[in-house]
Design a protein around this motif. Structure first.
Motif, PDB file in Angstrom:
ATOM      1  N   GLY A   1       0.836  -1.209   0.000  1.00  0.00           N
ATOM      2  CA  GLY A   1       0.000   0.000   0.000  1.00  0.00           C
ATOM      3  C   GLY A   1       0.861   1.244   0.000  1.00  0.00           C
TER       4      GLY A   1
ATOM      5  N   ARG B   1      -2.597   5.547  -3.717  1.00  0.00           N
ATOM      6  CA  ARG B   1      -3.004   5.881  -2.343  1.00  0.00           C
ATOM      7  C   ARG B   1      -3.796   7.194  -2.346  1.00  0.00           C
ATOM      8  NH1 ARG B   1       1.864   5.571  -0.124  1.00  0.00           N
ATOM      9  NH2 ARG B   1       1.919   7.636   0.819  1.00  0.00           N
TER      10      ARG B   1
ATOM     11  N   PRO C   1      -5.543   2.267  -2.310  1.00  0.00           N
ATOM     12  CA  PRO C   1      -4.159   1.847  -2.102  1.00  0.00           C
ATOM     13  C   PRO C   1      -3.870   0.488  -2.726  1.00  0.00           C
ATOM     14  CG  PRO C   1      -5.360   2.006  -0.007  1.00  0.00           C
ATOM     15  CD  PRO C   1      -6.268   2.509  -1.071  1.00  0.00           C
ATOM     16  N   TYR C   2      -2.676   0.351  -3.288  1.00  0.00           N
ATOM     17  CA  TYR C   2      -2.311  -0.875  -3.989  1.00  0.00           C
ATOM     18  C   TYR C   2      -1.579  -1.834  -3.048  1.00  0.00           C
ATOM     19  CZ  TYR C   2      -1.115  -4.161  -7.488  1.00  0.00           C
ATOM     20  OH  TYR C   2      -1.045  -5.331  -8.186  1.00  0.00           O
ATOM     21  N   VAL C   3      -2.129  -3.038  -2.915  1.00  0.00           N
ATOM     22  CA  VAL C   3      -1.537  -4.058  -2.043  1.00  0.00           C
ATOM     23  C   VAL C   3      -1.387  -5.340  -2.847  1.00  0.00           C
ATOM     24  CG1 VAL C   3      -1.891  -5.439   0.050  1.00  0.00           C
ATOM     25  CG2 VAL C   3      -2.633  -3.051   0.001  1.00  0.00           C
TER      26      VAL C   3
ATOM     27  N   ARG D   1       0.764  -4.644   6.373  1.00  0.00           N
ATOM     28  CA  ARG D   1       1.197  -3.290   5.969  1.00  0.00           C
ATOM     29  C   ARG D   1       2.480  -2.864   6.691  1.00  0.00           C
ATOM     30  NH1 ARG D   1      -2.785  -4.895   3.401  1.00  0.00           N
ATOM     31  NH2 ARG D   1      -4.700  -3.721   3.068  1.00  0.00           N
TER      32      ARG D   1
END
Ligand code: AMP
Ligand code: GLY
Length: 442
Positions: free
Chosen positions: A204, A264, A269-271, A320
């Motif tokens: 993220g 974000r 958000p990129y996870v 995270r």
């Protein structure tokens, strides 16, 4: 730790092996009975990868703590959102964040909005007539891309697959008429250079790179023939590529980091794993596409090199709290070559028998990954897709390539095909010369 995996290809076999090596108990959802995964997982179910409801039920029944998603299709239908609602942490982006791959319009527009380097000149169209008006006045060579997912087969390049603007126009018409990839078309400037893959772990916020890889999309030796999902790939012991400098790599990382930061800011958000497909041009790396997953075959180059525990990395992504210090790779080279059924890329033959002597492959020091095959009573048969990958891992590309070839001798069958030129000196030298030539012209 109990982990759900989704997918039954070579990439997923590599993911499951890395998880099991890291001490995880794996519950695998896949649409074909991948024998490699079936053998080492705790339990598997044959489920369509887009059937997110049944996959979620399986995950809840099994009591998994985290999920690792292999392919893009389940991301596009919201599997991660469904699993998250059940309290299961995912290594894979939400449906909204997966748009980085599933909508080429979203990706290009995001890069433009946040002024991220590495973007290309592009226009998007929802209407054929608008696209036609644009083409009439366009003097650039174009890449034509349906906006949505097409399984890697929707992109056509002017000057390669499309002879001239008339053929460009006919293909755009076909995209609209047949609704290829859904909902419209992106036209971009055609880039010239050498392609490379940069994959990263992302939580993220933090972006941790994996070694660079070069894939080979064309079906036949010498880089000719139709585009495929990838016939094979290599990586080098210094984690760069022979035609790239450390500065090129830093630029590609900056593009990745800025993209993750923009996601974000956009509220999605990129996870997960972020896959950057780049073209190294004379003006530095340019983004061809992002994928919301590991590459196939590229996953099989990088995961076997991990010195760190893959389960710990996945847990850090979910929690995270990823950091560079949690990820280390061996300084070795890899060469991966896929065994595919004859006709792969055009009219593949399915149901062909393949014999594999896994122990002999191991004795050569190589690794073997099953992809889209089925196993019934110990008999392995092909589907219409890539069948088995063999990966050589050694101190140099030359040694890794030789090891891969020794391994491949133990995979036999009628009507199978391998691009033996991948990882060979001649082809790599051709790429170095190509970049040199482009650079000398400026
Ligand atoms: P994609 O499905 O976007 O990865 O595209 C498939 C292949 O088409 C890529 O691997 C490239 O070889 C080629 N390609 C895509 N976009 C471009 C571009 N803008 N310029 C030149 N080649 C491209
Ligand atoms: N090897 C290309 C891809 O995974 O998209």
């Amino acid at each position: 730790m109990k982990v759900l995996t989704v997918g039954g290809g070579g990439r997923e076999h590599a993911i499951v092996r890395a998880l099991v090596d890291g001490g995880a108990e794996v519950y695998a959802a896949m649409s074909n009975r991948n024998p490699g995964i079936a053998r080492i997982c705790k339990e598997f179910r044959l489920i369509k990868e887009i059937d997110f409801e049944t996959i979620t039920e399986f995950a809840v029944d099994a009591g998994v703590e985290i999920a690792v998603i292999g392919p893009e299709a389940p991301l596009d239908v919201g599997l991660v959102d469904a699993l998250s609602r059940q309290g299961i942490g995912c290594v894979g982006p939400s449906k909204a964040a997966a748009r980085i791959e599933t909508s080429k319009r979203f990706m290009r527009t995001l890069m433009k909005k946040y002024d991220i380097p590495g973007n290309v000149y592009f226009e998007t169209f929802n209407d054929f007539e608008d696209a036609k008006r644009f083409i009439v006045n366009c003097d650039k060579y174009l890449a034509v891309k349906p906006i949505g997912l097409t399984g890697g087969k929707g992109v056509k390049i002017e000057g390669e697959h499309l002879k001239d603007k008339n053929e460009v126009l006919s293909y755009i018409k076909e995209i609209f008429e047949k609704r290829i990839g859904g909902i419209g078309v992106v036209l971009e400037e055609r880039l010239e250079g050498e392609e490379f893959t940069l994959q990263s772990f992302v939580d993220g916020k933090t972006v941790v790179p994996m070694p660079l890889v070069q894939d080979h999309k064309r079906a036949y030796e010498g880089d000719v023939g139709p585009n495929t999902g990838g016939m094979g790939s290599y990586s080098t012991e210094d984690h760069l590529l022979p035609f790239m400098t450390a500065e090129d790599f830093d630029k590609a990382m900056e593009i990745m980091r800025k993209t993750v930061s923009a996601m974000r800011d956009e509220g999605c958000p990129y996870v997960g794993f972020l896959y950057g497909q780049f073209m190294l041009t004379v003006d530095g790396p340019k983004v061809i596409e992002f994928n919301a997953r590991l590459g196939d075959p590229e996953a099989m180059n990088v995961l076997p090199l991990l010195k760190s525990n893959f389960v710990d990395i996945c847990a850090a992504i979910v929690d995270r709290n990823l950091s560079q210090s949690k990820v280390a790779f061996e300084n070795k080279a890899t060469v991966c070559k896929y065994v595919v059924p004859d006709g792969y890329g055009t009219k593949p033959k399915s149901g062909l028998k393949i014999s594999v002597d896994e122990e002999a492959v191991k004795r050569e020091g190589a690794q073997l990954f099953y992809a889209s095959v089925n196993e019934d009573n110990g008999i392995i048969t092909t589907t219409t897709s890539r069948a088995i990958a063999v990966v050589g891992i050694d101190g140099t590309v030359e040694k890794a390539e030789a090891q891969c070839e020794r391994g491949l001798k133990h995979v036999t069958g009628e009507a199978i095909y391998v691009r033996h030129d991948i990882g060979k000196k001649e082809l790599i030298q051709k790429r170095i010369e190509h970049m040199k030539k482009l650079r000398s012209q400026t």
